[in-house]
Scaffold this active site. Structure first.
Site, PDB file in Angstrom:
ATOM      1  N   ASP A 152       0.843  -1.195   0.000  1.00 57.28           N
ATOM      2  CA  ASP A 152       0.000   0.000   0.000  1.00 57.28           C
ATOM      3  C   ASP A 152       0.880   1.248   0.000  1.00 57.28           C
ATOM      4  OD1 ASP A 152       0.592   0.722   2.746  1.00 57.28           O
ATOM      5  OD2 ASP A 152      -0.856  -0.771   3.385  1.00 57.28           O
ATOM      6  N   ALA A 153       0.294   2.378  -0.313  1.00 57.53           N
ATOM      7  CA  ALA A 153       1.054   3.621  -0.446  1.00 57.53           C
ATOM      8  C   ALA A 153       1.797   3.969   0.846  1.00 57.53           C
ATOM      9  CB  ALA A 153       0.124   4.759  -0.854  1.00 57.53           C
TER      10      ALA A 153
END
Length: 186
Positions: free
Chosen positions: A41-42
């Site tokens: 994920d970011a």
């Protein structure tokens, strides 16, 4: 068929298609037709594998193939042996129960690059570092596991997938290198 090891920086999206607000893999990797084998994920950093081989991509990312993934998690709070044991045992996260994992308390890794921006620090709240190895990799699984035992994740860095590790293939954030896919089978 290239196999790319990439150290994904914080806030970079694990996709090649454009994102309205964030950098993507396309800003770093200019090799055509490669795709990530799994995601980060970011808010997570670290090792991401990319390939142009669909079979290899499936072998790396499918939980049935049990490629262990090791993460370093800086968590809020003191990680006791009891809490570490809860992380090792199957843990009910509501929509699924995790498989057994490996979890141990570690010293803050001196070799780890500084995060930009740095994590928030509160003088009244201690932090701990945990090395956690899982073989599943469901969406935000490590963050959900640490939260479930009362230790919210502040920083999450994946350092290894199967035989590939940032310890043996050092890369700074945004750097990548091509490796022999046969290393995966060894």
């Amino acid at each position: 068929m290239p196999l790319i090891l990439f150290n994904k920086p914080f806030q970079v999206m694990s996709q090649f298609s454009a994102h309205p607000e964030r950098e993507t893999l396309a800003d770093y990797i200019k090799i055509p037709n490669v795709y990530p084998a799994g995601r980060l994920d970011a808010d997570s950093e670290g090792l991401l594998l990319l390939t142009d081989d669909g079979k290899l991509q499936h072998e790396i990312s499918n939980p049935r193939h049990k490629q262990p993934k090791t993460y370093l998690a800086q968590v809020e709070g003191d990680a006791s042996q009891e809490v570490l044991q809860r992380l090792r045992d199957p843990l009910n996260l509501g929509d699924f129960v995790t498989q057994k994992s490996e979890a141990r308390l570690i010293q803050e890794p001196g070799w780890l690059w500084p995060r930009n921006p740095p994590i928030r620090e509160r003088k009244s709240q201690p932090t701990s570092w945990i090395a956690l190895t899982i073989s599943e990799g469901k969406n935000r699984q490590v963050r959900r596991m640490t939260a479930a035992v009362g230790l919210p994740t502040l920083r999450l860095v994946r350092i290894a997938i199967g035989p590939f590790s940032l310890a043996t293939h050092p890369l700074l954030p945004g750097e990548w290198r091509e490796v022999d896919p046969l290393e995966l089978e060894r």
